[in-house]
Design a protein around this motif. Structure first.
Motif, PDB file in Angstrom:
ATOM      1  N   HIS A   1     -17.345  34.313  48.289  1.00 33.19           N
ATOM      2  CA  HIS A   1     -17.461  35.463  48.830  1.00 33.19           C
ATOM      3  C   HIS A   1     -18.306  36.391  47.885  1.00 33.19           C
ATOM      4  O   HIS A   1     -19.210  37.067  48.223  1.00 33.19           O
ATOM      5  N   THR A   2     -18.121  36.360  46.380  1.00 37.10           N
ATOM      6  CA  THR A   2     -19.064  36.885  45.506  1.00 37.10           C
ATOM      7  C   THR A   2     -20.239  36.656  45.680  1.00 37.10           C
ATOM      8  O   THR A   2     -21.206  37.303  45.421  1.00 37.10           O
TER       9      THR A   2
ATOM     10  N   GLU B   1     -21.895  35.229  47.957  1.00 41.80           N
ATOM     11  CA  GLU B   1     -22.653  35.688  49.187  1.00 41.80           C
ATOM     12  C   GLU B   1     -23.052  37.184  48.918  1.00 41.80           C
ATOM     13  O   GLU B   1     -24.113  37.518  49.630  1.00 41.80           O
ATOM     14  N   ARG B   2     -22.057  37.982  48.634  1.00 40.48           N
ATOM     15  CA  ARG B   2     -22.261  39.393  48.322  1.00 40.48           C
ATOM     16  C   ARG B   2     -23.597  39.716  47.353  1.00 40.48           C
ATOM     17  O   ARG B   2     -24.462  40.133  47.520  1.00 40.48           O
TER      18      ARG B   2
END
Length: 368
Positions: free
Chosen positions: A4-5, A7-8
């Motif tokens: 998630h990090t 992708e962010r």
């Protein structure tokens, strides 16, 4: 680092690139691709923001860490005696300098001041790691940068040493870029950059782009955008001249120069950085925000303070005389921007000029 990090971070990189392109700072599609490919966050796992009441330490555990990493801001990454001594340059300024470097496939580049290693990663992505040499004066920072570069998949040569000496072992270079501030361009660089090669270097409060000639001379103009870099330094020092206290003035007189003209005109302060090199200055203000005093000091012991219409000076250079001469030049030539100034460098020294090399800009004279 979670998926998630990552992708962010990718989304934030694209958003920052969009903003820089919309503002006109990012103009080269090749550099846009590089900028979107190379992440910044692995190189700044912690940093300090310097706005507000004092330094604030930010780490990857902070909820706003990633958002701050992908803003167009410089991030202080090392403090020495509460003075920032290394940073990650603001992406917009970094891109302006990389685009001015005008690299092409096959070029060999020498970078001065590795810092976090992020800029070396961008160069390695564009040219290949084997084409990039980067020099860092602080051996601890050099080791950290080398480790972070390798973890990110880049293997440029990272050398711990004095960037003023360049790195002759891989010379000649097609391009040289510096990411710390200088008052003079080191002569060693002229010997290590091939004829027709380019040097992009912060000089004073601007960045100059020099072309190296067949005779070893280098000449060129300043880029139009402001730039403020930490001063080149020896390992373990801040690079900032120590304040001399309040020395007994050897020269005192009245002055008619408006202090606000010195304190609040950023374009004029660039001119001042050329005529009074290696000088720090500070401003004092009243409660209403008006400037009440200007103070300047330099590593060579020169000092000046002006308040209540009276200038006091001490040391080997008359700094307030230089301020007044610089302002006279500035006004006389219609408040010129950075791009009207240029520099000529030879193995004999350096000369700054306005519009043409035939019009030199005077620097602060030493007292007898």
């Amino acid at each position: 680092m979670t998926r998630h990090t990552e992708e962010r971070a990718e989304q934030l990189r694209a958003g920052l690139a969009d903003g820089l392109e919309a503002s006109g700072q990012l103009t080269d599609p090749t550099w846009r691709k590089v900028f979107e490919t190379v992440p910044r966050h692995p190189f700044v796992p912690e940093f300090w923001t310097l706005a507000g009441e004092g330094p604030r330490r930010v780490t990857s555990a902070d909820p706003d860490w990633l958002d701050l990493v992908y803003t167009d801001d410089a991030l202080a990454t090392q403090l020495t005696d509460r003075v920032a001594t290394s940073s990650s340059t603001a992406p917009g300024l970094m891109l302006a300098m990389l685009q001015a470097l005008d690299v092409a496939d096959g070029h060999r580049v020498l970078e001065i001041a590795t810092g976090t290693g992020y800029n070396a990663a961008l160069l390695s992505e564009r040219l290949g790691s084997h084409q990039v040499v980067t020099v860092e004066v602080d051996p601890v920072l050099a080791r950290l940068a080398d480790s972070r570069l390798r973890r990110s998949g880049y293997t440029p040569l990272v050398h711990a040493g004095d960037g003023r000496e360049g790195y002759p072992g891989r010379a000649p270079y097609d391009r040289l870029i510096a990411t710390c501030g200088f008052s003079t361009v080191p002569a060693a660089w002229l010997e290590q950059v091939r004829p027709a090669g380019l040097i992009v270097c912060p000089l004073g409060w601007g960045t100059v782009r020099l072309v190296v000639a067949d005779d070893g001379r280098a000449e060129g103009r300043f880029l139009p955008a402001p730039s403020h870099f930490m001063t080149v330094r020896d390992a373990g020092t801040t690079g900032t001249p120590a304040h001399p206290g309040r020395p007994e003035a050897t020269s005192g007189r009245l002055t008619g120069l408006d202090l606000a003209a010195v304190a609040e005109d950023e374009a004029f302060r660039f001119v001042l950085s050329l005529v009074a090199p290696d000088t720090a200055f500070a401003f004092e203000r009243a409660e209403d925000g008006s400037v009440t005093a200007v103070e300047l000091w330099a590593a060579d012991g020169a000092w000046a303070r002006t308040e209540d219409g009276k200038a006091r000076q001490a040391g080997p250079r008359l700094l307030w005389d230089a301020v007044e001469a610089a302002h006279e030049l500035y006004v006389e030539h219609d408040r010129p921007g950075r791009e009207r100034f240029g520099v000529t460098v030879t193995d004999q020294g350096q000369r700054t000029w306005l519009d043409t090399p035939a019009r030199p800009v005077p620097v602060a004279a030493k007292t007898a």
